[in-house]
Write an enzyme that holds these catalytic residues in place. Structure first.
Site, PDB file in Angstrom:
ATOM      1  N   GLY A 118       0.830  -1.200   0.000  1.00 17.30           N
ATOM      2  CA  GLY A 118       0.000   0.000   0.000  1.00 17.30           C
ATOM      3  C   GLY A 118       0.869   1.257   0.000  1.00 17.30           C
ATOM      4  O   GLY A 118       1.866   1.326   0.716  1.00 17.30           O
ATOM      5  N   HIS A 449      -7.551 -21.887  46.864  1.00 15.28           N
ATOM      6  CA  HIS A 449      -6.389 -22.559  47.443  1.00 15.28           C
ATOM      7  C   HIS A 449      -6.349 -24.013  46.973  1.00 15.28           C
ATOM      8  O   HIS A 449      -7.391 -24.663  46.954  1.00 15.28           O
ATOM      9  CB  HIS A 449      -6.486 -22.526  48.975  1.00 15.28           C
ATOM     10  CG  HIS A 449      -5.388 -23.297  49.645  1.00 15.28           C
ATOM     11  ND1 HIS A 449      -4.128 -22.782  49.779  1.00 15.28           N
ATOM     12  CD2 HIS A 449      -5.358 -24.549  50.171  1.00 15.28           C
ATOM     13  CE1 HIS A 449      -3.353 -23.680  50.387  1.00 15.28           C
ATOM     14  NE2 HIS A 449      -4.076 -24.765  50.633  1.00 15.28           N
TER      15      HIS A 449
END
Ligand code: FAD
Ligand code: NAI
EC number: 1.8.1.4
Length: 470
Positions: A118, A449
């Site tokens: 481009g 935990h």
């Protein structure tokens, strides 16, 4: 001449392709242009960056675990053998799958894809030259988004040939494990790719100009992390600069000097990785023709993604800010929302950064050095993984969590983690900071935990001195 587009995006990396998806979702007529030789979308990240490097980091880590840790946890696999060709193939497969996914997303969101280079002819006209050079097409558009990314910064006197002296792209593609790899630059690329090849059998020497690795990270993190990497077998030559390289069939002969001048030394090695940073990639885009301003280092100047030329916008690695895929992605979405008249915004204070080594390093917000420089009064809470039950159970105790909070308001200003899965753990800190939360908010939130996330909570508790575990 084509139909009128609402947006033409140049570059199909994480910035460009996410911008294209958002534009499609918002009903804008959108085109994206990509010049990569392989004709694959996804930019640096998918083709030669995040994805292939993480595929090799994952595979090489499994290899090292099998080689060094399996026996200790009661798994005997017999003779272990590296099949580098297959390891490279699974990496290429991951890239292929994800780049195909981007192609699909372009179709799904009705984005026109042009494979070619481009060049901006005017604020409303873009020329696309076919990658074979024989086909040209002009696109008419109301807005142009420049998303052309970055390229490796060259080092004078150490010419990259992508065989013996490589950039990250060559270092992702070695066909054989180099006996001795010298990495120039102790930053993210150097440490990630240096880790890959060390695990697979290379002697790795990192030559870093400054007196510490990962110089933009918190100083305590740099120090502890270097110690961990040294224990793993990586050699460091800090405060040193490479002044020249000569290649021959036998390998590479490097000359090295102390950064602050002094006697020259030599390193003979088999391969050299140049990883001293990346620079914006904007050559040949036509920025000068239309008057888009860039700063001294070549980054396009922007104000909320608007360049100095109305209708021309820029995002991602080619503008200032962290050169990270998720930042480019957020830029892309916010830029398109602004183009569509919505309120696009990116909070650069909460962009996390992660080094995907073993253990990982992750950070969000300010380092202690930055807070000191800015004269901000802060409190610190720290917690080592050596005292975290999950880390101990898994024999992965290297590292720590550090939470920095405002001395008066307790608002979290920065979180730094060295540890297994630090890249996942940092997400909690990012969310808390995004909501303007305090260290007490993390400390009083229930964490499962036994998980590593408890170390984040314990570090936050440490800010007020009520850490429970030690
Ligand atoms: P890019 O991804 O660079 O895409 C730009 C695209 O534009 C390219 O495909 C280019 O071919 C195309 N282009 C350029 N000029 C033109 C033109 N004139 N016409 C048409 N097309 C053009 N970041 C992370 O967040 N996490 C990671 O784990 C991570 N790992 C990385 C590992 C490596 C080895 C490297 C090199 C980078 C890594 N990064 C990582 C950084 C990340 O790749 C970049 O920040 C990200 O790709 C930037 O996105 P972008 O869209 O701005 O640009
Ligand atoms: P970097 O900026 O992370 O590190 C470059 C290092 O090279 C610095 O420590 C610097 O002090 C050192 N250096 C500079 N000039 C030198 C010289 N002449 N000799 C020796 N050392 C020198 O750059 P890197 O590693 O090349 O990565 C480029 C970009 O890619 C980074 O901005 C990073 O954000 C991005 N990236 C991100 C990853 C991730 O998010 N996990 C992974 C890989 C890259």
């Amino acid at each position: 001449m084509s139909d009128q587009y609402d947006v033409v995006i140049i570059g199909a990396g994480p910035g460009g392709y996410n911008a294209a998806i958002r534009a499609g979702q918002l009903g804008l007529k959108t085109a994206i242009i990509e010049k990569r030789d392989t004709k694959k979308l996804g930019g640096t990240c998918l083709n030669v960056g995040c994805i292939p490097s993480k595929a090799l980091l994952h595979a090489s880590q499994l290899y090292e675990i099998a080689e060094k840790d399996f026996e200790g946890i009661g798994i005997n696999t017999g003779g272990l053998k590296l099949d580098l060709q297959q390891m490279q193939k699974q990496k290429d497969d991951a890239v292929e799958g994800l780049t195909k996914g981007v192609e699909f997303l372009m179709k799904k969101n009705k984005v026109d894809v042009f494979l070619g280079t481009g060049e901006i002819l005017a604020p409303n006209r873009v020329l696309v030259s076919g990658s074979d050079g024989d086909r040209e097409q002009e696109l008419n558009t109301k807005n142009i988004v420049i998303a052309t990314g970055s390229e490796v910064t060259p080092l004078p006197g150490v010419e990259i040939d992508e065989k013996q002296i490589v950039s990250s792209t060559g270092a992702l593609d070695f066909a054989n494990v180099p006996d001795h790899l010298v990495v120039i630059g102790g930053g993210v690329i150097g440490l990630e790719l240096g880790s890959v090849w060390r695990r697979l059998g290379s002697k790795v020497t990192v030559v870093e100009f400054l007196d510490r690795i990962l110089p933009t990270m918190d100083g305590e993190v740099s120090k502890q992390f270097q110690r961990i990497l040294k224990k793993q077998g990586v050699d460091f030559k800090l405060s040193s600069k490479v002044t020249g390289a000569k290649t021959s069939e036998r390998g590479v002969h490097l000359t090295v000097e102390p950064a602050a001048d002094g006697d020259e030394s030599v390193i003979d090695c088999n391969a050299v990785l140049v990883a001293i940073g990346r620079r914006p990639h904007t050559v040949g885009l036509g920025l000068e023709t239309i008057g888009v301003k860039s700063d001294k280092r070549g980054f396009i100047e922007t104000d909320h993604f608007k360049t100095s030329v109305p209708g021309v916008w820029a995002i991602g690695d080619c503008i200032t800010g962290p050169m990270l895929a998720h930042k480019a992605e957020d830029d892309g979405v916010a830029c398109i929302e602004l183009i569509a008249g919505k309120a696009g915004h990116v909070n650069y204070d909460t962009v996390p950064s992660v080094v995907y080594t073993y253990p990982e390093v992750a950070a969000v917000g300010k380092s202690e050095e930055q807070l000191k420089d800015e004269g901000v009064e802060y409190k610190v809470g720290k917690f080592p993984f050596a005292a975290n039950s999950r880390a101990k159970t898994n024999h992965e105790t290297d590292g720590f969590v550090k939470v920095l909070a405002d001395a008066k308001t307790d608002r979290v200003l920065g979180v730094h983690i060295v540890g297994v899965e630090a890249g996942e753990l940092i997400a909690e800190a990012v969310s808390v900071m995004e909501f303007g939360g305090a260290s007490e908010d993390i400390a009083r939130t229930c964490h499962a935990h036994p998980t590593r996330s408890e170390a984040v909570r314990q570090a936050a508790m440490g800010v007020e001195g009520w850490t429970m575990q030690a």
